[in-house]
Write a protein that holds these residues in place. Structure first.
Motif, short mmCIF file in Angstrom:
data_model
loop_
_atom_site.label_atom_id
_atom_site.label_comp_id
_atom_site.label_asym_id
_atom_site.label_seq_id
_atom_site.Cartn_x
_atom_site.Cartn_y
_atom_site.Cartn_z
N UNK A 1 -5.14 -33.62 -6.20
CA UNK A 1 -3.69 -33.45 -6.04
C UNK A 1 -3.33 -32.59 -4.86
N UNK A 2 -4.22 -31.69 -4.47
CA UNK A 2 -3.91 -30.80 -3.34
C UNK A 2 -4.56 -31.26 -2.04
N UNK A 3 -5.02 -32.53 -1.98
CA UNK A 3 -5.57 -33.07 -0.75
C UNK A 3 -7.07 -32.86 -0.59
N UNK A 4 -7.71 -32.16 -1.52
CA UNK A 4 -9.16 -31.95 -1.42
C UNK A 4 -9.89 -33.24 -1.80
N UNK A 5 -11.15 -33.35 -1.35
CA UNK A 5 -11.88 -34.61 -1.54
C UNK A 5 -13.27 -34.36 -2.12
N UNK A 6 -13.68 -35.26 -3.03
CA UNK A 6 -15.03 -35.24 -3.58
C UNK A 6 -15.53 -36.68 -3.63
N UNK A 7 -16.85 -36.86 -3.70
CA UNK A 7 -17.42 -38.20 -3.78
C UNK A 7 -18.68 -38.17 -4.62
N UNK A 8 -19.00 -39.31 -5.23
CA UNK A 8 -20.23 -39.47 -6.00
C UNK A 8 -20.96 -40.69 -5.48
N UNK A 9 -22.27 -40.55 -5.26
CA UNK A 9 -23.07 -41.63 -4.66
C UNK A 9 -24.45 -41.68 -5.31
N UNK A 10 -25.10 -42.85 -5.20
CA UNK A 10 -26.46 -43.00 -5.71
C UNK A 10 -27.47 -42.44 -4.72
N UNK A 11 -28.58 -41.99 -5.25
CA UNK A 11 -29.73 -41.60 -4.45
C UNK A 11 -30.99 -41.98 -5.23
N UNK A 12 -32.12 -41.97 -4.55
CA UNK A 12 -33.43 -42.10 -5.19
C UNK A 12 -34.18 -40.82 -4.87
N UNK A 13 -34.52 -40.04 -5.88
CA UNK A 13 -35.17 -38.74 -5.70
C UNK A 13 -36.52 -38.79 -6.41
#
Length: 760
Positions: free
Chosen positions: A681-693
């Protein structure tokens, strides 16, 4: 739409050449070769041309009744419009300069229409009305702000076929085709150019509207912001659009990832960003073999003139060649491909550079190459100066750069051909197969089968569900693909732990982990047998029986991470389900698994426990931590959720809590996580992504660098181990470990101590 309206490559070449150019830009945003990059002198900006008064293109045809089948002659182009006089490139080393004018100063033509009603209701029921929509299938989603017109929110244009003067524009609108450009303009400092992505079916209920899928290509933003007034007067120009830049540019424009500003501009610009996540290192390669060069990542090559030859290619981070840098006809043409660190780095439209031969003026112009945003840098008055063309391929996040060649027209033809033609030899790690052999024989090129039992070829899996639910445990594949190309070299190099993707469509694919490389099956047929287990899959696009003639690709090598804004359909990744933001379609129901008796931990609530105590916890593993860090509190058993093996916190060298690690059994598998990068709501950004660890499915959540970054966001890593049904959750609380790559390295260290083989 006719070729004259769409604008041919020759038109783009002629319009690309104005009088003076810019070659600016931040070195880390657009990689350049030191040998080919001029050393800039103090930028001497040519005086900015005095802008002409804004002339809103307002055709004045004789009024005609609404929706007259045959529009008035003054508003209807001839069946074959006369070509623009300056569209044929000259054969001289430097193309003939063509003035680059602002759209607003052009004389009104039959392809420039005035509209005076922006309909925020989406009804678009009266002449002169239109709306841009966020959802092409929902007319109530009309965007209401100028920012939404240019930030990707607007994905469709709904427009009345009569303009503000009551003139029917049906003939022009019916000739629009995918790939055409249209410019919506309020003023010279407020316009958006869109590329038509789709010609939609006529909206129901009336024949007086047309709808087009659109995506923005270019915009000017300094002259408008906030809510769009309903009575805003704008023009829509469907004709050939001039390139922007050079001395004619009076305000900043954003063009794809590029931002071009007038010389000496001191006003507002678009902030640089966002930055792309770190990618895997590119190995160093040097080759004079074209066949080997075609195996380099993101390879594209131009169609060469007769007599030109491939010279050499390099790849790798060590020489900073990026994905590749290829040389043709010795060094007459250089083509390279790379990622970038950020979007919207500024380039001056006019710049000067000092050379021993004197001062050289450069100009920078916007272009479209094969439907992609591109930028031309050249000196129109110095035929010895090497021109440069940058082309941004958004689908792959790759920036292509071409420099050299005899002239700009030829260089642009090279660039165009790179996206129109493909090498005779397919990509060495992506193979097409066209026969799914349900008999398990796999006796012909282009055939393959997934098996339920690696030792029994008659157990070919016959349903899409069987490919992704664990039934498929082996791949039997002919080493020649559907094009008859032998792929023995790639298959012979496959090792345990490699990943590959079986891909039918973006919403129907499975990624597998190779668990064993079996001996080649007996007989004269060249085949490869690999034991596999699924790692990731998309499922909404296919179900039921697999047709024998279904065409699919097998992709080997580096596979891109999934998630963020690029995810278009849900995927299962280990125990996790990743869905696009605001997804309303099918998802997989989660499964519940009981906690095994040996996975339950003793009751524990202690600070800095001994090694003997820690070894009683079923999932315990010591991580590699920053120097000076120490174990703090550990909880387990009845102190927390019964699925938890343990919950540990680690303290920084300053004594604060820096990291949390939870080791636990996944009782619920398939619980969905929103994947798309989301704006809070305040313009901040987050993301979720796949990885292989460590060869295991993982999810990462973080706040990307750039605009909207949350400096103290608690980055997270989740890892699932299919062998045990357990996994880890890591949460960063300290700046020392918030970088997602640092947190991933700590997660990998949890798997460093592997159990010794039986009998040792």
């Amino acid at each position: 739409m006719t070729h004259a309206l769409r604008g041919t490559l020759a038109a783009a070449v002629a319009l690309a050449v104005a009088t003076v150019v810019a070659c600016g830009g931040e070195p880390d945003e657009l990689p350049s070769s030191p040998a080919a990059t001029p050393t800039p002198a103090t930028a001497t900006a040519s005086p900015t041309a005095t802008p002409e008064p804004t002339a809103t293109a307002t055709p004045t045809p004789t009024p005609t009744p609404q929706e007259t089948p045959t529009p008035a002659p003054s508003a209807t182009p001839s069946p074959t419009p006369s070509p623009t006089p300056t569209t044929t490139p000259t054969a001289s080393p430097t193309p003939t300069p063509t003035p680059t004018t602002s759209t607003s100063t052009q004389s009104p033509t039959a392809t420039t229409f005035r509209y005076d009603t922006y309909d925020t209701t989406g009804a678009v029921a009266t002449p002169g009305s239109y709306a841009f929509l966020a959802d092409p299938d929902d007319t109530t989603t009309a965007v209401t702000t100028y920012e939404e017109l240019r930030d990707g929110t607007a994905t469709a244009l709904l427009i009345h076929t009569s303009d503000a003067n009551g003139a029917s524009r049906t003939a022009i609108l019916d000739s629009v085709r995918a790939g055409d450009l249209v410019e919506w303009q309020v003023a010279d400092d407020c316009f958006v150019r869109y590329r038509i992505t789709e010609v939609k079916a006529e909206p129901p209920g009336t024949t007086f509207r047309r709808e087009f899928g659109v995506e923005w290509m270019t915009y000017a933003f300094t002259g408008c912001s906030g809510a769009i007034p309903a009575d805003t007067i704008a023009t829509l120009d469907w004709g050939p659009l001039p390139n922007l830049g050079g001395t004619s540019l009076t305000v900043p424009v954003v063009h794809g990832i590029f931002q071009i500003v007038p010389p000496g501009w001191e006003g507002e610009t678009k902030a640089v960003g966002p930055r792309f996540p770190a990618r895997d290192p590119v190995p160093t390669v040097y080759t004079t073999s074209l066949a080997e060069a075609r195996r380099l990542p993101h390879w594209r090559e131009p169609e060469l003139p007769e007599g030109w030859t491939f010279t050499q290619a390099v790849s790798g981070d060590e020489p900073e060649a990026g994905y590749f840098e290829a040389f043709y006809d010795d060094f007459r043409l250089v083509v390279s491909a790379s990622g970038i660190t950020a979007r919207y780095g500024t380039f001056e439209a006019v710049t000067t550079y000092n050379r021993p031969s004197g001062t050289i003026a450069h100009e920078t112009l916007t272009l479209q190459v094969a439907g992609r945003p591109a930028m031309l840098m050249h000196s129109p008055h110095d035929p010895q100066d090497r021109a440069e063309v940058y082309v941004w391929d958004e689908a792959t996040d790759v920036l292509y750069r071409l420099r050299g060649s005899p002239d700009v027209a030829t260089l642009l033809r090279f660039a165009q051909s790179m996206f129109e033609n493909t090498p005779d030899v397919p990509d060495a790690t992506t193979f097409r197969y066209d026969t799914y052999d349900t008999t398990g024989a796999v006796a012909t090129g282009g055939s393959y089968a997934f098996l339920a039992d690696p030792d029994d070829t008659t157990t070919a899996v016959t349903t899409y569900e069987g490919l992704r639910d664990g039934t498929a445990t082996a791949l039997l594949v002919h080493t020649s693909d559907a094009d008859g190309v032998a792929r023995d070299g790639v298959y012979d190099a496959v090792e345990v732990g490699d990943l590959f993707e079986w891909h039918k469509a973006d919403d129907c694919f499975v990624r597998y982990l190779v668990t064993e490389v079996g001996p080649d099956p007996a007989g004269d047929v060249p085949r490869k047998l690999l034991a596999v287990e699924w790692m990731t899959y998309a499922f909404t696009g296919c179900a039921g029986d697999i047709a024998p003639d279904v065409s699919a690709t097998l992709m080997w090598g580096d596979l891109p991470d999934l998630g963020g804004t690029g995810l278009t359909a849900p995927v299962m990744h280990g125990a996790y389900q990743l869905v696009p933001q605001k997804w309303e379609g099918d998802v997989r129901a989660y499964e519940y698994h009981s906690v095994p008796a040996d996975a339950r931990s003793p009751d524990l609530h202690v600070s800095n426990p001994s090694k003997e105590v820690l070894d009683t916890l079923p999932y315990w593993s010591d991580p590699d931590l920053p120097e000076g860090w120490s174990l703090g509190m550990v909880l387990s058993g009845g102190q927390g959720d019964p699925e938890h093996g343990y919950d540990a916190t680690y303290r920084t060298r300053r004594g604060g809590v820096g990291l949390g690690i939870v080791g636990f059994f996944h009782t619920r598998r398939g619980v969905d996580f929103p994947a798309a990068e989301g704006e809070l709501s305040d313009g901040r950004r987050v993301t979720t992504e796949t990885r292989v660890i460590a060869g295991k499915a993982a999810l990462v959540s973080f706040s990307p660098p750039g605009p909207g970054n949350i400096p103290r966001f608690s980055s997270k890593v989740r890892v699932f181990d299919s062998a045990t049904g357990g996994g880890y959750l890591l949460v960063a609380y300290s700046d020392d470990v918030r970088d997602i790559n640092v947190l991933i390295a700590i997660a990998e260290s949890l798997f460093d101590e592997q159990p010794a083989p039986a009998g040792e």
